[in-house]
Motif scaffolding. Structure first.
Motif, PDB file in Angstrom:
ATOM      1  N   ASN A 168       0.826  -1.214   0.000  1.00 52.34           N
ATOM      2  CA  ASN A 168       0.000   0.000   0.000  1.00 52.34           C
ATOM      3  C   ASN A 168       0.859   1.263   0.000  1.00 52.34           C
ATOM      4  O   ASN A 168       0.505   2.259  -0.638  1.00 52.34           O
ATOM      5  N   LEU A 169       1.984   1.229   0.715  1.00 49.28           N
ATOM      6  CA  LEU A 169       2.867   2.396   0.722  1.00 49.28           C
ATOM      7  C   LEU A 169       3.451   2.633  -0.666  1.00 49.28           C
ATOM      8  O   LEU A 169       3.619   3.793  -1.100  1.00 49.28           O
ATOM      9  N   SER A 170       3.759   1.545  -1.372  1.00 48.40           N
ATOM     10  CA  SER A 170       4.270   1.691  -2.736  1.00 48.40           C
ATOM     11  C   SER A 170       3.215   2.339  -3.642  1.00 48.40           C
ATOM     12  O   SER A 170       3.527   3.242  -4.440  1.00 48.40           O
ATOM     13  N   TYR A 171       1.974   1.905  -3.503  1.00 46.91           N
ATOM     14  CA  TYR A 171       0.880   2.492  -4.283  1.00 46.91           C
ATOM     15  C   TYR A 171       0.693   3.974  -3.935  1.00 46.91           C
ATOM     16  O   TYR A 171       0.514   4.823  -4.820  1.00 46.91           O
ATOM     17  N   ILE A 172       0.741   4.279  -2.633  1.00 48.00           N
ATOM     18  CA  ILE A 172       0.564   5.667  -2.197  1.00 48.00           C
ATOM     19  C   ILE A 172       1.669   6.558  -2.784  1.00 48.00           C
ATOM     20  O   ILE A 172       1.422   7.676  -3.246  1.00 48.00           O
ATOM     21  N   ARG A 173       2.907   6.031  -2.772  1.00 44.81           N
ATOM     22  CA  ARG A 173       4.025   6.818  -3.319  1.00 44.81           C
ATOM     23  C   ARG A 173       3.813   7.100  -4.802  1.00 44.81           C
ATOM     24  O   ARG A 173       4.067   8.218  -5.286  1.00 44.81           O
ATOM     25  N   GLU A 174       3.355   6.084  -5.536  1.00 45.27           N
ATOM     26  CA  GLU A 174       3.100   6.276  -6.968  1.00 45.27           C
ATOM     27  C   GLU A 174       2.039   7.356  -7.192  1.00 45.27           C
ATOM     28  O   GLU A 174       2.178   8.219  -8.080  1.00 45.27           O
ATOM     29  N   GLN A 175       0.991   7.312  -6.374  1.00 44.35           N
ATOM     30  CA  GLN A 175      -0.087   8.280  -6.530  1.00 44.35           C
ATOM     31  C   GLN A 175       0.366   9.697  -6.158  1.00 44.35           C
ATOM     32  O   GLN A 175      -0.029  10.683  -6.797  1.00 44.35           O
ATOM     33  N   VAL A 176       1.190   9.811  -5.121  1.00 42.52           N
ATOM     34  CA  VAL A 176       1.714  11.131  -4.731  1.00 42.52           C
ATOM     35  C   VAL A 176       2.600  11.694  -5.850  1.00 42.52           C
ATOM     36  O   VAL A 176       2.535  12.891  -6.184  1.00 42.52           O
ATOM     37  N   THR A 177       3.423  10.851  -6.472  1.00 41.45           N
ATOM     38  CA  THR A 177       4.274  11.290  -7.591  1.00 41.45           C
ATOM     39  C   THR A 177       3.412  11.775  -8.755  1.00 41.45           C
ATOM     40  O   THR A 177       3.701  12.791  -9.397  1.00 41.45           O
ATOM     41  N   ALA A 178       2.330  11.025  -9.018  1.00 37.11           N
ATOM     42  CA  ALA A 178       1.416  11.423 -10.099  1.00 37.11           C
ATOM     43  C   ALA A 178       0.779  12.782  -9.816  1.00 37.11           C
ATOM     44  O   ALA A 178       0.621  13.625 -10.719  1.00 37.11           O
ATOM     45  N   LEU A 179       0.413  13.004  -8.548  1.00 34.99           N
ATOM     46  CA  LEU A 179      -0.173  14.290  -8.166  1.00 34.99           C
ATOM     47  C   LEU A 179       0.801  15.433  -8.423  1.00 34.99           C
ATOM     48  O   LEU A 179       0.425  16.515  -8.913  1.00 34.99           O
ATOM     49  N   ARG A 180       2.058  15.236  -8.087  1.00 33.59           N
ATOM     50  CA  ARG A 180       3.067  16.281  -8.301  1.00 33.59           C
ATOM     51  C   ARG A 180       3.224  16.611  -9.782  1.00 33.59           C
ATOM     52  O   ARG A 180       3.562  17.740 -10.152  1.00 33.59           O
ATOM     53  N   GLU A 181       3.016  15.605 -10.621  1.00 31.24           N
ATOM     54  CA  GLU A 181       3.181  15.819 -12.067  1.00 31.24           C
ATOM     55  C   GLU A 181       1.898  16.327 -12.713  1.00 31.24           C
ATOM     56  O   GLU A 181       1.820  16.462 -13.935  1.00 31.24           O
ATOM     57  N   GLY A 182       0.855  16.560 -11.899  1.00 30.45           N
ATOM     58  CA  GLY A 182      -0.390  17.117 -12.411  1.00 30.45           C
ATOM     59  C   GLY A 182      -1.367  16.111 -12.962  1.00 30.45           C
ATOM     60  O   GLY A 182      -2.372  16.489 -13.578  1.00 30.45           O
ATOM     61  N   ALA A 183      -1.107  14.822 -12.734  1.00 31.50           N
ATOM     62  CA  ALA A 183      -2.005  13.780 -13.245  1.00 31.50           C
ATOM     63  C   ALA A 183      -3.223  13.667 -12.338  1.00 31.50           C
ATOM     64  O   ALA A 183      -3.208  14.050 -11.160  1.00 31.50           O
ATOM     65  N   LEU A 184      -4.293  13.115 -12.899  1.00 31.29           N
ATOM     66  CA  LEU A 184      -5.496  12.886 -12.110  1.00 31.29           C
ATOM     67  C   LEU A 184      -5.303  11.642 -11.234  1.00 31.29           C
ATOM     68  O   LEU A 184      -4.811  10.607 -11.689  1.00 31.29           O
ATOM     69  N   VAL A 185      -5.752  11.748  -9.961  1.00 34.15           N
ATOM     70  CA  VAL A 185      -5.605  10.647  -8.998  1.00 34.15           C
ATOM     71  C   VAL A 185      -6.940  10.402  -8.327  1.00 34.15           C
ATOM     72  O   VAL A 185      -7.663  11.350  -7.979  1.00 34.15           O
ATOM     73  N   ASP A 186      -7.299   9.109  -8.161  1.00 40.15           N
ATOM     74  CA  ASP A 186      -8.541   8.748  -7.469  1.00 40.15           C
ATOM     75  C   ASP A 186      -8.283   8.885  -5.964  1.00 40.15           C
ATOM     76  O   ASP A 186      -7.656   8.023  -5.322  1.00 40.15           O
ATOM     77  N   LEU A 187      -8.771   9.984  -5.384  1.00 39.00           N
ATOM     78  CA  LEU A 187      -8.500  10.255  -3.968  1.00 39.00           C
ATOM     79  C   LEU A 187      -9.171   9.241  -3.041  1.00 39.00           C
ATOM     80  O   LEU A 187      -8.676   8.962  -1.951  1.00 39.00           O
ATOM     81  N   VAL A 188     -10.286   8.676  -3.474  1.00 41.00           N
ATOM     82  CA  VAL A 188     -10.962   7.670  -2.650  1.00 41.00           C
ATOM     83  C   VAL A 188     -10.077   6.437  -2.508  1.00 41.00           C
ATOM     84  O   VAL A 188      -9.901   5.881  -1.409  1.00 41.00           O
ATOM     85  N   GLU A 189      -9.502   6.000  -3.659  1.00 39.95           N
ATOM     86  CA  GLU A 189      -8.610   4.839  -3.607  1.00 39.95           C
ATOM     87  C   GLU A 189      -7.352   5.153  -2.812  1.00 39.95           C
ATOM     88  O   GLU A 189      -6.826   4.307  -2.083  1.00 39.95           O
ATOM     89  N   LEU A 190      -6.857   6.377  -2.937  1.00 43.11           N
ATOM     90  CA  LEU A 190      -5.659   6.770  -2.198  1.00 43.11           C
ATOM     91  C   LEU A 190      -5.939   6.744  -0.686  1.00 43.11           C
ATOM     92  O   LEU A 190      -5.126   6.245   0.105  1.00 43.11           O
ATOM     93  N   GLU A 191      -7.105   7.272  -0.305  1.00 42.13           N
ATOM     94  CA  GLU A 191      -7.455   7.268   1.125  1.00 42.13           C
ATOM     95  C   GLU A 191      -7.607   5.838   1.637  1.00 42.13           C
ATOM     96  O   GLU A 191      -7.189   5.507   2.755  1.00 42.13           O
ATOM     97  N   GLN A 192      -8.194   4.955   0.824  1.00 43.56           N
ATOM     98  CA  GLN A 192      -8.359   3.561   1.244  1.00 43.56           C
ATOM     99  C   GLN A 192      -7.009   2.874   1.412  1.00 43.56           C
ATOM    100  O   GLN A 192      -6.807   2.075   2.336  1.00 43.56           O
ATOM    101  N   ALA A 193      -6.052   3.214   0.526  1.00 44.68           N
ATOM    102  CA  ALA A 193      -4.713   2.639   0.640  1.00 44.68           C
ATOM    103  C   ALA A 193      -4.058   3.069   1.949  1.00 44.68           C
ATOM    104  O   ALA A 193      -3.353   2.281   2.612  1.00 44.68           O
ATOM    105  N   VAL A 194      -4.264   4.340   2.314  1.00 45.74           N
ATOM    106  CA  VAL A 194      -3.720   4.832   3.589  1.00 45.74           C
ATOM    107  C   VAL A 194      -4.337   4.059   4.751  1.00 45.74           C
ATOM    108  O   VAL A 194      -3.641   3.633   5.693  1.00 45.74           O
ATOM    109  N   LEU A 195      -5.657   3.871   4.712  1.00 46.72           N
ATOM    110  CA  LEU A 195      -6.343   3.131   5.775  1.00 46.72           C
ATOM    111  C   LEU A 195      -5.871   1.688   5.840  1.00 46.72           C
ATOM    112  O   LEU A 195      -5.684   1.118   6.932  1.00 46.72           O
ATOM    113  N   ASP A 196      -5.673   1.078   4.644  1.00 50.63           N
ATOM    114  CA  ASP A 196      -5.202  -0.313   4.623  1.00 50.63           C
ATOM    115  C   ASP A 196      -3.794  -0.425   5.207  1.00 50.63           C
ATOM    116  O   ASP A 196      -3.490  -1.370   5.947  1.00 50.63           O
TER     117      ASP A 196
END
Length: 533
Positions: free
Chosen positions: A326-354
């Motif tokens: 889950n941390l690997s997934y979160i890191r990928e999503q954070v990198t995507a956010l920095r590059e201006g890509a669209l990120v599913d925040l619901v899935e990101l929040e669930q990964a944090v909870l998991d």
């Protein structure tokens, strides 16, 4: 009885006190009994006899009934109060039934008529001394058994002090044991009158220990006969007698056993040192046995932890992989956010909870392991019994679930007093034992069940399995130390230690088993009344 039929120990002849106001009678008895190898002391009346008891502790007293100043019956009562193990034969020329009854009620061994039939006298003396020796041996055996029956090292000093006091008819007994710095401290005491008396005995015990390189003999101090190591002990009382016996194994000092009598005619004598020497040897064995038991208990706890260590590693590995994924997934999503890509925040929040859930699972496992590894078994306070049981279920899960279906039916609101770590250790041991009993079992049901309930102010916990059961002949020995139930793979200490832990907290454990139909261990602990919650 002939001289040849009576066995004497030349180096330690039996001591007999003859009390009679007729000089010729004393001389006759002295002559006849010395021929049999006894050591004879004489007194002309009861008061003189009591004074002699300050200097000697006879195994047997032969006394006339009618004497000036103090009758034989009065002397008998005084002796039985001061020296209850000493046997007394009452001799009389007057066949009075009431006198005989009074003497026997007061504790006389026998009543014999004057003039004596010498063979009857020999027989009576031999029987009285046989009973004296038998009672002395039985008392020592019972005292020793009380030491070794105390499997809890913390309570052993109390058992030693209480047993020694009864055996030696002492007014006060102390057990001094070295602390971490090697200084003697009071492990337990009974009968001390003040803190000053305790401090004085510690000081005297230190003197005995300091003299050990040159003098290992016990110290005996009585009025008029002080021990060089102790000096004057008047602070303890003018009529006080004292024995300080060093407890030593090789060059290692285990402590000092101190016994004190405060008043005449009950002063300690050199004969008492022989009895204390045997007693001290049992004390040393009990202390060493207790020390080794403590070490083995710690080893058993570590063995329990080691037994489930592989499973714990597996338990930690799964949530760790889950967290890392889950941390690997979160890191990928954070990198995507920095590059201006669209990120599913619901899935990101669930990964944090998991990831958080996995980390909490690891935290729970570590907490469970730390709890069972703790040694503060005397910790007080109420705690949730079910939490201790759930902790044990989590720790033992790999051992149990691969061998059986585990079911738990736990009643809420059960609180018991003590320390959750050792209580968890008890249930880990029972669960692992149940799992091992089911290994290779070909029965139709392979289940382990844990239930809790409240019953008359106690929490009752049953840990049962559907395994092969325990043979009836083994059940009475199941909780004995060093009685293994797992062949050569166990130490035979797990159940014994578990019972000691539970009894320390006011609880207990029982077992029932039917061969071929499983085993049930029933644990009980005092529970907090509902009204106190």
């Amino acid at each position: 009885m002939s001289t040849s039929s009576m066995t004497r120990t030349p180096s330690m002849p039996e001591q007999i006190l003859v009390v009679d106001d007729e000089r010729d009678m004393r001389l006759l008895l002295r002559y006849q009994l010395e021929l049999e190898g006894y050591t004879i002391t004489e007194a002309s009346d009861g008061k003189s006899a009591l004074k002699l008891l300050r200097e000697c502790t006879p195994s047997l007293i032969i006394t006339d009934v009618r004497m000036p100043f103090m009758s034989g019956l009065e002397l008998l009562r005084e002796v039985k109060q001061a020296l209850p193990t000493t046997e007394v034969i009452v001799a009389t020329g007057y066949a009075e039934v009431e006198t005989a009854i009074e003497c026997m009620r007061a504790g006389a061994f026998d009543l014999i008529r004057k003039p004596f039939d010498i063979h009857e006298m020999y027989s009576c003396v031999a029987r009285a001394l046989d009973r004296y020796r038998l009672n002395a041996s039985a008392d020592l055996v019972r005292t020793s058994q009380s030491f070794f029956a105390t499997n809890e090292f913390e309570r052993l000093p109390q058992a030693i002090v209480e047993g020694s006091r009864g055996l030696m008819s002492a007014d006060a007994v102390v057990l001094l044991m070295p602390d971490a710095q090697g200084r003697l401290e009071l492990a337990h005491a009974h009968g001390l009158s003040s803190e000053a008396e305790a401090a004085k005995l510690r000081e005297l015990g230190e003197r005995v220990v300091q003299a050990l390189p040159t003098n290992r003999t016990p110290a005996l101090a009585v009025p008029g006969l002080p021990d060089d190591r102790l000096g004057l002990v008047r602070e303890l009382g003018m009529d006080t007698s004292l024995i300080l016996y060093p407890l030593v194994v090789g060059e290692r000092v285990l402590g000092v056993l101190g016994l004190m009598r405060r008043a005449a005619p009950r002063l300690f004598t050199k004969k008492d040192l022989d009895r204390v020497a045997v007693l001290a040897s049992h004390v040393v064995l009990a202390l060493e046995n207790g020390r080794l038991a403590c070490q083995l208990a710690a080893s058993e706890r570590l063995a329990t932890l080691g037994q489930v260590a592989a499973g714990i590693g597996h338990e930690i590995n799964n949530p760790s992989a889950y967290v890392l994924s889950n941390l690997s997934y979160i890191r990928e999503q954070v990198t995507a956010l920095r590059e201006g890509a669209l990120v599913d925040l619901v899935e990101l929040e669930q990964a944090v909870l998991d990831a958080r859930e996995g980390a909490l699972r690891i935290s729970d496992i570590v907490r469970d392991m730390r709890s069972i590894a703790r040694t503060d078994e005397e910790a007080g306070g109420w705690f949730d019994l079910n939490e201790a049981i759930r902790s044990a279920l989590r720790i033992a899960r790999v051992e149990t679930t691969r061998r059986a279906i585990v079911q738990a039916d736990l009643l809420d609101g059960l609180e018991v007093r003590g320390s959750p770590g050792p209580v968890s250790q008890v249930f880990v041991n029972l669960l692992v034992n149940a799992a091992q009993a089911l290994e290779g079992w070909q029965g139709s049901r392979r289940e382990i069940r844990v239930t809790t309930r409240r019953e008359e102010g106690r929490a009752v916990i049953k840990v049962s399995d559907t395994g092969p059961g325990i043979p009836p002949e083994l059940l009475p020995r199941l909780f004995q130390p060093f009685f293994p139930t797992k062949g050569s793979t166990g130490t035979g200490l797990g159940l014994s230690i578990s019972r000691n832990i539970l009894r320390r907290f006011g609880g207990d454990i029982e077992v029932s088993s039917v061969p071929g139909d499983g085993t049930v261990f029933t644990v009980s602990l005092p529970t907090r009344p509902v009204a106190e919650g």
